[in-house]
Write a protein that holds these residues in place. Structure first.
Motif, PDB file in Angstrom:
ATOM      1  N   ASP A 106       0.858  -1.189   0.000  1.00  0.00           N
ATOM      2  CA  ASP A 106       0.000   0.000   0.000  1.00  0.00           C
ATOM      3  C   ASP A 106       0.889   1.232   0.000  1.00  0.00           C
ATOM      4  O   ASP A 106       1.192   1.811   1.036  1.00  0.00           O
ATOM      5  N   VAL A 107       1.327   1.631  -1.200  1.00  0.00           N
ATOM      6  CA  VAL A 107       2.203   2.793  -1.323  1.00  0.00           C
ATOM      7  C   VAL A 107       1.587   3.778  -2.290  1.00  0.00           C
ATOM      8  O   VAL A 107       0.840   3.403  -3.196  1.00  0.00           O
ATOM      9  N   ASP A 108       1.891   5.022  -2.113  1.00  0.00           N
ATOM     10  CA  ASP A 108       1.418   6.075  -3.009  1.00  0.00           C
ATOM     11  C   ASP A 108       2.424   6.210  -4.135  1.00  0.00           C
ATOM     12  O   ASP A 108       3.480   6.826  -3.964  1.00  0.00           O
ATOM     13  N   LEU A 109       2.121   5.584  -5.278  1.00  0.00           N
ATOM     14  CA  LEU A 109       3.080   5.540  -6.375  1.00  0.00           C
ATOM     15  C   LEU A 109       3.251   6.885  -7.063  1.00  0.00           C
ATOM     16  O   LEU A 109       4.235   7.124  -7.746  1.00  0.00           O
ATOM     17  N   PHE A 110       2.292   7.746  -6.913  1.00  0.00           N
ATOM     18  CA  PHE A 110       2.313   8.985  -7.682  1.00  0.00           C
ATOM     19  C   PHE A 110       2.507  10.224  -6.813  1.00  0.00           C
ATOM     20  O   PHE A 110       2.357  11.344  -7.267  1.00  0.00           O
ATOM     21  N   GLY A 111       2.835  10.003  -5.545  1.00  0.00           N
ATOM     22  CA  GLY A 111       3.196  11.127  -4.688  1.00  0.00           C
ATOM     23  C   GLY A 111       2.066  12.093  -4.438  1.00  0.00           C
ATOM     24  O   GLY A 111       0.895  11.767  -4.494  1.00  0.00           O
ATOM     25  N   SER A 112       2.394  13.323  -4.193  1.00  0.00           N
ATOM     26  CA  SER A 112       1.426  14.360  -3.852  1.00  0.00           C
ATOM     27  C   SER A 112       0.644  14.808  -5.070  1.00  0.00           C
ATOM     28  O   SER A 112       1.103  14.726  -6.205  1.00  0.00           O
ATOM     29  N   GLU A 117       6.003  20.191  -7.358  1.00  0.00           N
ATOM     30  CA  GLU A 117       6.626  19.060  -6.691  1.00  0.00           C
ATOM     31  C   GLU A 117       8.127  19.330  -6.597  1.00  0.00           C
ATOM     32  O   GLU A 117       8.780  19.578  -7.608  1.00  0.00           O
ATOM     33  N   ASP A 118       8.666  19.274  -5.379  1.00  0.00           N
ATOM     34  CA  ASP A 118      10.088  19.572  -5.243  1.00  0.00           C
ATOM     35  C   ASP A 118      10.928  18.384  -5.703  1.00  0.00           C
ATOM     36  O   ASP A 118      10.429  17.292  -5.958  1.00  0.00           O
ATOM     37  N   ALA A 119      12.188  18.578  -5.832  1.00  0.00           N
ATOM     38  CA  ALA A 119      13.093  17.567  -6.382  1.00  0.00           C
ATOM     39  C   ALA A 119      13.133  16.301  -5.535  1.00  0.00           C
ATOM     40  O   ALA A 119      13.191  15.184  -6.058  1.00  0.00           O
ATOM     41  N   GLU A 120      13.087  16.471  -4.203  1.00  0.00           N
ATOM     42  CA  GLU A 120      13.156  15.311  -3.315  1.00  0.00           C
ATOM     43  C   GLU A 120      11.915  14.425  -3.481  1.00  0.00           C
ATOM     44  O   GLU A 120      12.013  13.192  -3.537  1.00  0.00           O
ATOM     45  N   ARG A 125       9.352   9.517  -5.652  1.00  0.00           N
ATOM     46  CA  ARG A 125       8.317   8.942  -6.511  1.00  0.00           C
ATOM     47  C   ARG A 125       8.920   8.037  -7.581  1.00  0.00           C
ATOM     48  O   ARG A 125       8.442   6.939  -7.844  1.00  0.00           O
ATOM     49  N   GLU A 126      10.026   8.507  -8.216  1.00  0.00           N
ATOM     50  CA  GLU A 126      10.657   7.710  -9.253  1.00  0.00           C
ATOM     51  C   GLU A 126      11.250   6.422  -8.699  1.00  0.00           C
ATOM     52  O   GLU A 126      11.214   5.366  -9.336  1.00  0.00           O
ATOM     53  N   GLU A 127      11.804   6.494  -7.481  1.00  0.00           N
ATOM     54  CA  GLU A 127      12.365   5.297  -6.855  1.00  0.00           C
ATOM     55  C   GLU A 127      11.263   4.269  -6.580  1.00  0.00           C
ATOM     56  O   GLU A 127      11.451   3.066  -6.786  1.00  0.00           O
ATOM     57  N   ARG A 128      10.128   4.771  -6.099  1.00  0.00           N
ATOM     58  CA  ARG A 128       9.022   3.867  -5.811  1.00  0.00           C
ATOM     59  C   ARG A 128       8.454   3.244  -7.083  1.00  0.00           C
ATOM     60  O   ARG A 128       8.111   2.049  -7.110  1.00  0.00           O
ATOM     61  N   LEU A 129       8.379   4.043  -8.130  1.00  0.00           N
ATOM     62  CA  LEU A 129       7.899   3.518  -9.408  1.00  0.00           C
ATOM     63  C   LEU A 129       8.846   2.460  -9.961  1.00  0.00           C
ATOM     64  O   LEU A 129       8.417   1.424 -10.481  1.00  0.00           O
ATOM     65  N   ALA A 130      10.148   2.713  -9.836  1.00  0.00           N
ATOM     66  CA  ALA A 130      11.139   1.751 -10.318  1.00  0.00           C
ATOM     67  C   ALA A 130      11.052   0.449  -9.526  1.00  0.00           C
ATOM     68  O   ALA A 130      11.127  -0.649 -10.093  1.00  0.00           O
ATOM     69  N   ALA A 131      10.885   0.569  -8.196  1.00  0.00           N
ATOM     70  CA  ALA A 131      10.769  -0.623  -7.348  1.00  0.00           C
ATOM     71  C   ALA A 131       9.510  -1.401  -7.693  1.00  0.00           C
ATOM     72  O   ALA A 131       9.499  -2.639  -7.708  1.00  0.00           O
ATOM     73  N   TYR A 132       8.433  -0.680  -7.960  1.00  0.00           N
ATOM     74  CA  TYR A 132       7.164  -1.323  -8.313  1.00  0.00           C
ATOM     75  C   TYR A 132       7.291  -2.095  -9.627  1.00  0.00           C
ATOM     76  O   TYR A 132       6.856  -3.246  -9.744  1.00  0.00           O
ATOM     77  N   ARG A 133       7.924  -1.445 -10.632  1.00  0.00           N
ATOM     78  CA  ARG A 133       8.087  -2.105 -11.931  1.00  0.00           C
ATOM     79  C   ARG A 133       8.967  -3.347 -11.797  1.00  0.00           C
ATOM     80  O   ARG A 133       8.721  -4.376 -12.436  1.00  0.00           O
ATOM     81  N   GLU A 134      10.015  -3.250 -10.978  1.00  0.00           N
ATOM     82  CA  GLU A 134      10.911  -4.386 -10.775  1.00  0.00           C
ATOM     83  C   GLU A 134      10.177  -5.549 -10.118  1.00  0.00           C
ATOM     84  O   GLU A 134      10.353  -6.710 -10.482  1.00  0.00           O
ATOM     85  N   LYS A 135       9.345  -5.224  -9.134  1.00  0.00           N
ATOM     86  CA  LYS A 135       8.582  -6.256  -8.433  1.00  0.00           C
ATOM     87  C   LYS A 135       7.591  -6.941  -9.374  1.00  0.00           C
ATOM     88  O   LYS A 135       7.428  -8.159  -9.357  1.00  0.00           O
ATOM     89  N   LYS A 136       6.933  -6.146 -10.224  1.00  0.00           N
ATOM     90  CA  LYS A 136       5.973  -6.707 -11.166  1.00  0.00           C
ATOM     91  C   LYS A 136       6.668  -7.611 -12.188  1.00  0.00           C
ATOM     92  O   LYS A 136       6.167  -8.674 -12.553  1.00  0.00           O
ATOM     93  N   ALA A 137       7.868  -7.183 -12.645  1.00  0.00           N
ATOM     94  CA  ALA A 137       8.597  -7.953 -13.644  1.00  0.00           C
ATOM     95  C   ALA A 137       9.088  -9.279 -13.083  1.00  0.00           C
ATOM     96  O   ALA A 137       9.248 -10.262 -13.811  1.00  0.00           O
TER      97      ALA A 137
END
Length: 231
Positions: A106-112, A117-120, A125-137
């Motif tokens: 249960d993670v917010d993949l798309f952030g605020s 949106e600040d750089a941090e 968000r990009e790290e979470r998206l990458a982790a999600y894609r890796e898990k799905k693959a």
């Protein structure tokens, strides 16, 4: 939730969707679950409006003389059976997708939702998206399977049907699981073997399986696929 009032259009629609990919209410053979739902219907569903339910009803009606002998809890109400998730009730084709989504963290993949949106936040968000894609693959591919009902016809009324069924079940293959069976009268004292199986579509060729069964020439006259449903 299970089945609701099967005398209403809404209840019949749920049942029809449930049977879209199933030959029986539960499992791979007729059971008390089918008996409970069958009796709750009172009459056959419309084949035009509810083709899956009508097909199932006609099939279960052939067991009517055997209802008392079918496996399962005969005291369980029909509402015990059916979809457990609302999404399955509305659109059973999305059931695997819904189940997979429940397994995800249960993670917010798309952030605020803020426009800026600040750089941090973008980095996270990009790290979470990458982790999600890796898990799905990394998830293993689920093998496509089908439930098949096959008719095996003997030569005559003197054919040893016990030996015939033993020969059929003696066929062992990766991706093939034999299920329940019964003898169905076809006339003149002759009975055919009707047997269920679950197959992995990529591993089992039904044409080749039928050819192998036809090879039992002392028993088998011919075979037919009576029904087939994707799991």
């Amino acid at each position: 939730m299970g089945f609701t009032d099967l005398l209403t259009d809404a209840g019949l629609a749920v049942l029809n969707n449930w049977l879209l990919t199933r030959s029986y209410v539960t499992g791979y053979t007729a059971s008390q679950a089918d008996v409970a739902v069958f009796k709750a219907l009172k009459e056959a569903p419309s084949a035009e409006k509810y083709p899956n339910a009508a097909r199932w009803y006609k099939h279960i009606a052939t067991y009517e003389d055997e209802f008392a002998t079918l496996a399962g809890d005969s005291s369980a109400p029909y509402t015990t059976y059916g979809p457990d998730v609302a999404e399955v009730t509305i659109n059973p084709a999305k059931a695997p997708e819904a189940a997979a989504e429940e397994e995800e963290e249960d993670v917010d993949l798309f952030g605020s939702d803020d426009e800026e949106e600040d750089a941090e936040a973008a980095r996270i968000r990009e790290e979470r998206l990458a982790a999600y894609r890796e898990k799905k693959a990394a998830k293993p591919k689920i093998a496509a399977k089908s439930i098949v009902t096959m008719d095996v016809k003997p030569w005559d009324d003197e054919t040893d049907m016990v030996a015939l069924e033993a020969a059929v079940r003696g066929i062992e293959k990766d991706g093939l699981v034999w299920g329940g069976s019964k003898l169905v009268p076809v006339g003149f004292g002759i009975k055919k073997l009707q047997i269920n199986m679950v197959i992995e579509d990529e591993k089992i060729s039904l044409d080749e399986l039928q050819e192998e069964i036809a090879g039992f020439e002392d028993y088998v006259q011919s075979t037919d696929i009576a029904a087939m449903q994707k799991l």
